[in-house]
Design an enzyme around this catalytic site. Structure first.
Site, PDB file in Angstrom:
ATOM      1  N   ASP A 261       0.826  -1.178  -0.044  1.00 41.24           N
ATOM      2  CA  ASP A 261       0.040   0.002  -0.038  1.00 41.24           C
ATOM      3  C   ASP A 261       0.775   1.503  -0.244  1.00 41.24           C
ATOM      4  O   ASP A 261       1.725   1.429   0.984  1.00 41.24           O
ATOM      5  CB  ASP A 261      -0.935  -0.105   1.289  1.00 41.24           C
ATOM      6  CG  ASP A 261      -1.725   1.130   1.270  1.00 41.24           C
ATOM      7  OD1 ASP A 261      -2.181   1.565   0.329  1.00 41.24           O
ATOM      8  OD2 ASP A 261      -2.147   1.590   2.365  1.00 41.24           O
ATOM      9  N   GLY A 314      -8.158   9.973  -5.423  1.00 41.37           N
ATOM     10  CA  GLY A 314      -9.164   9.594  -4.235  1.00 41.37           C
ATOM     11  C   GLY A 314      -9.804  10.634  -3.905  1.00 41.37           C
ATOM     12  O   GLY A 314      -9.419  11.791  -4.009  1.00 41.37           O
ATOM     13  N   CYS A 317      -8.200  12.732  -1.350  1.00 40.31           N
ATOM     14  CA  CYS A 317      -6.751  12.779  -1.568  1.00 40.31           C
ATOM     15  C   CYS A 317      -6.351  14.299  -1.791  1.00 40.31           C
ATOM     16  O   CYS A 317      -7.155  14.931  -2.551  1.00 40.31           O
ATOM     17  CB  CYS A 317      -6.415  12.014  -2.678  1.00 40.31           C
ATOM     18  SG  CYS A 317      -4.639  12.053  -3.259  1.00 40.31           S
ATOM     19  N   TYR A 403     -15.138   9.803   7.120  1.00 41.78           N
ATOM     20  CA  TYR A 403     -14.071   9.029   6.317  1.00 41.78           C
ATOM     21  C   TYR A 403     -12.902   9.879   5.974  1.00 41.78           C
ATOM     22  O   TYR A 403     -12.845  11.131   5.868  1.00 41.78           O
ATOM     23  CB  TYR A 403     -14.775   8.987   4.804  1.00 41.78           C
ATOM     24  CG  TYR A 403     -14.147   8.453   3.610  1.00 41.78           C
ATOM     25  CD1 TYR A 403     -13.352   7.150   3.837  1.00 41.78           C
ATOM     26  CD2 TYR A 403     -13.857   9.086   2.574  1.00 41.78           C
ATOM     27  CE1 TYR A 403     -12.802   6.609   3.068  1.00 41.78           C
ATOM     28  CE2 TYR A 403     -13.225   8.523   1.460  1.00 41.78           C
ATOM     29  CZ  TYR A 403     -12.551   7.236   1.689  1.00 41.78           C
ATOM     30  OH  TYR A 403     -11.732   6.744   0.569  1.00 41.78           O
ATOM     31  N   ARG A 416       2.411   5.543  16.374  1.00 44.02           N
ATOM     32  CA  ARG A 416       2.963   5.652  17.615  1.00 44.02           C
ATOM     33  C   ARG A 416       3.144   4.545  18.358  1.00 44.02           C
ATOM     34  O   ARG A 416       3.989   4.362  19.052  1.00 44.02           O
ATOM     35  CB  ARG A 416       2.160   7.058  18.547  1.00 44.02           C
ATOM     36  CG  ARG A 416       0.694   6.397  18.904  1.00 44.02           C
ATOM     37  CD  ARG A 416       0.047   7.390  19.790  1.00 44.02           C
ATOM     38  NE  ARG A 416      -1.236   6.976  20.234  1.00 44.02           N
ATOM     39  CZ  ARG A 416      -2.225   7.286  19.477  1.00 44.02           C
ATOM     40  NH1 ARG A 416      -2.127   8.071  18.364  1.00 44.02           N
ATOM     41  NH2 ARG A 416      -3.411   6.978  19.670  1.00 44.02           N
ATOM     42  N   GLU A 430      -1.355  14.106   3.543  1.00 43.19           N
ATOM     43  CA  GLU A 430      -1.850  14.088   1.916  1.00 43.19           C
ATOM     44  C   GLU A 430      -3.243  13.665   1.853  1.00 43.19           C
ATOM     45  O   GLU A 430      -3.691  13.176   0.840  1.00 43.19           O
ATOM     46  CB  GLU A 430      -0.795  12.823   1.299  1.00 43.19           C
ATOM     47  CG  GLU A 430       0.721  13.256   0.766  1.00 43.19           C
ATOM     48  CD  GLU A 430       1.305  12.204   0.081  1.00 43.19           C
ATOM     49  OE1 GLU A 430       0.884  11.700  -0.873  1.00 43.19           O
ATOM     50  OE2 GLU A 430       2.487  11.973   0.656  1.00 43.19           O
TER      51      GLU A 430
HETATM   52  P1  IMP Z   1     -11.816   6.918  -3.271  1.00 39.68           P
HETATM   53  O1  IMP Z   1     -12.681   5.585  -3.699  1.00 39.68           O
HETATM   54  O2  IMP Z   1     -11.907   7.876  -4.330  1.00 39.68           O
HETATM   55  O3  IMP Z   1     -12.299   7.270  -1.905  1.00 39.68           O
HETATM   56  O4  IMP Z   1     -10.370   6.608  -3.212  1.00 39.68           O
HETATM   57  C1  IMP Z   1      -9.634   5.500  -2.359  1.00 39.68           C
HETATM   58  C2  IMP Z   1      -8.195   5.642  -2.619  1.00 39.68           C
HETATM   59  O5  IMP Z   1      -7.495   6.697  -2.208  1.00 39.68           O
HETATM   60  C3  IMP Z   1      -7.555   4.661  -1.860  1.00 39.68           C
HETATM   61  O6  IMP Z   1      -7.679   3.375  -2.162  1.00 39.68           O
HETATM   62  C4  IMP Z   1      -6.166   5.017  -1.818  1.00 39.68           C
HETATM   63  O7  IMP Z   1      -5.434   4.562  -3.104  1.00 39.68           O
HETATM   64  C5  IMP Z   1      -6.144   6.651  -1.782  1.00 39.68           C
HETATM   65  N1  IMP Z   1      -5.982   7.082  -0.657  1.00 39.68           N
HETATM   66  C6  IMP Z   1      -6.421   6.854   0.518  1.00 39.68           C
HETATM   67  N2  IMP Z   1      -6.220   7.801   1.480  1.00 39.68           N
HETATM   68  C7  IMP Z   1      -5.497   8.593   1.026  1.00 39.68           C
HETATM   69  C8  IMP Z   1      -4.793   9.786   1.279  1.00 39.68           C
HETATM   70  O8  IMP Z   1      -4.652  10.277   2.672  1.00 39.68           O
HETATM   71  N3  IMP Z   1      -4.165  10.673   0.421  1.00 39.68           N
HETATM   72  C9  IMP Z   1      -4.287  10.407  -0.814  1.00 39.68           C
HETATM   73  N4  IMP Z   1      -4.874   9.238  -1.443  1.00 39.68           N
HETATM   74  C10 IMP Z   1      -5.294   8.423  -0.625  1.00 39.68           C
END
Ligand code: IMP
Length: 486
Positions: A261, A314, A317, A403, A416, A430
């Site tokens: 990941d 994401g 993101c 979320y 931690r 990020e």
């Molecule tokens: P979503 O389905 O559009 O919500 O995207 C989910 C995906 O966002 C995850 O599988 C990760 O690849 C990506 N992701 C998860 N957490 C973060 C983050 O904090 N920053 C950037 N990308 C993230």
């Protein structure tokens, strides 16, 4: 001089599918959504095939054991989040592998020495009113009694009262023994007018509860994703730092597939991790994320069993804003799927591609599959459901669920534990911490989305996902044609 790509970086919302000939055989009930998870040689089946093309994101706010169980029961696969201590992740994997429909591992347990106040607190936390009283307070301790809401009056009784004085003791309990069938357990429930039946093993240890309220909810799950012993399949996320300790613990717990990941997977660390896992274990490992053919080739050469595509798309993101890296999800996917097909032509080995992130509407799912994705990883989508691990909150009369991104300060705090109490300095985040509209049970929502996917596939004349990408005709749309007709 920097290399400039000719193509504009595009996203799903810029494309539409043009219908192909719908033959009379093209009806949604004839459509198969089965898809390979793991690389395989031409003519051979993939060692793991999903029954629906969905996997859940490797995120604290998404992939806990409850969601993993429900998704596998409906044909997809969860990757239990890796941003937690090794033992707790392994425990979540174990929980999924132990799942038997109708048999619930008790999540509310106390000892006879604890008090009514502990009971009230636990009920408030879990929302479950049946508490197993075991010698050590664990779900599999020796069963000494049970407590239900009929055993106490929270407002009147003394909060300091010891559980041992008001529980229904073991000597008065009706129970079943391990190995009992679900129909036999239900018969006992009805015969004795019970709400719950504890199931104990040969040493009188609590194994499960069977609940009367579940009796009607055992709906059929024809797509269930299980192994030869009928245990549900489950995946887990790993990282490139503690994999030498984490991977053995996950394998010991029974995990079926792993996925490295990372928001940027085109790295020597991923190569090293893949090589180490492949040299030591026989387990599928996905790698990523990457957004172009170069990254695809690098990780496939290092031994990856599937490749995950997507940087910056994401919903939570902010990688693009913070670091200026990424690529529109549609462009990234098209490029990587082309590389996958070239690799297949060259070597006869098919490496499945997962499109990760950026699915906003259900039609984006069909587009991603038509562009060549073998399956989709979804975060926001699953976070909205009852089974996701986060709290449901009421804001101004409507329900939302929490979320947060794995790159948010909230998710990163887990380290931690890893660093023995020291909190790792956070240079920048990020991801964001937010809310998504609550949408109810996973099963109903997945069925509704897949009905749309199947129906669109019929519009394209496709009865399975291979036909969809062979037959799909996709057009770019202008901003004005998107709003055509109002
Ligand atoms: P979503 O389905 O559009 O919500 O995207 C989910 C995906 O966002 C995850 O599988 C990760 O690849 C990506 N992701 C998860 N957490 C973060 C983050 O904090 N920053 C950037 N990308 C993230």
């Amino acid at each position: 001089m920097a290399v400039y790509l000719e193509d504009v970086s595009r996203t799903f919302g810029e494309y539409l599918l043009i219908p192909g000939l719908t033959t009379k055989a093209c009806i949604p009930t004839n459509v198969s959504l089965k898809t390979p998870l793991v690389k395989h040689a031409v003519g051979e089946p993939s060692p793991i095939r999903l029954n629906i093309p969905f996997v859940s994101a490797i995120m604290q706010a998404v992939s806990g054991p409850e969601l993993a169980i429900e998704l596998a029961r409906n044909g997809g696969l969860s990757f239990i989040f890796g941003s937690q201590p090794i033992e707790s992740q392994a425990e979540m994997v174990r929980k999924v592998k132990k799942f038997k429909a109708g048999f619930v591992v008790s999540d509310s347990n106390l000892t006879p020495e604890q008090t009514l106040a502990d009971v009230v607190n636990l009920v408030r936390q879990t929302g479950h009113s049946t508490i197993g009283i075991t010698d050590d307070g664990t779900p599999n301790g020796r069963l000494l009694g049970i407590v239900t809401s009929r055993d106490y009056r929270a407002e009147k009784d003394d909060p300091a009262m010891k559980i041992g004085t008001f529980m229904t003791p073991f000597s008065k309990l009706i129970y079943g023994r391990s190995g009992i069938s679900l129909s036999e357990a239900n018969r006992i429930l009805w015969e004795h007018k019970l709400n719950s039946l504890p199931i104990i093993d040969a040493d009188d240890r609590l194994a499960y509860f069977v609940f009367r309220k579940d009796y009607d909810s055992h709906r059929k799950n024809p797509d269930e994703l299980s192994d030869a012993t009928k245990k549900l399949l489950v995946g887990a996320g790993i990282n490139t730092r503690d994999y030498k300790e984490r991977v053995p613990a996950l394998i010991e717990a029974g995990v079926d597939a792993l996925c490295i990941d990372s928001s940027d997977g085109y790295s020597e660390w991923q190569q090293e991790t893949l090589e180490w896992v492949k040299a030591n274990y026989n387990i599928p490992v996905g790698a990523g994320n990457i957004v172009d053919s170069e990254g695809f080739r690098y990780l496939v050469d290092a031994g990856a069993d599937f490749i995950k595509v997507g940087i910056g798309g994401g919903s939570i993101c902010i990688t693009r804003e913070q670091k200026g890296i990424g690529r529109g999800q549609a462009s990234a996917l098209i490029d990587v799927c082309r590389a996958r097909d070239e690799y297949f032509e060259e070597t006869g080995v098919y490496v499945p591609v997962c499109s990760d992130g950026g699915i906003v509407y259900d039609y984006h799912m069909t587009l991603a599959l038509a562009m060549g994705a073998d399956f989709l990883m979804l975060g926001r989508y699953f976070a909205r459901f009852d089974e996701s691990p986060t709290r449901r909150l009421n804001t101004n009369g409507s329900y939302v669920k929490e979320y947060w991104g794995e790159g948010s300060a909230r998710a990163r705090n887990w380290t931690r534990y890893d660093l023995g109490g020291e909190k790792k300095a956070l240079s920048f985040v990020e991801g964001v911490d937010s809310y998504v509209p609550y949408a109810g049970p996973l099963k109903d929502n997945v069925e509704s989305s897949l009905t749309k996917v199947r129906s669109t596939m019929c519009n394209c004349g496709a009865l399975d996902l291979v036909q969809l990408r062979e037959k799909a005709r996709i057009t770019l749309v202008s901003a004005t044609s998107l709003v055509e007709g109002g």
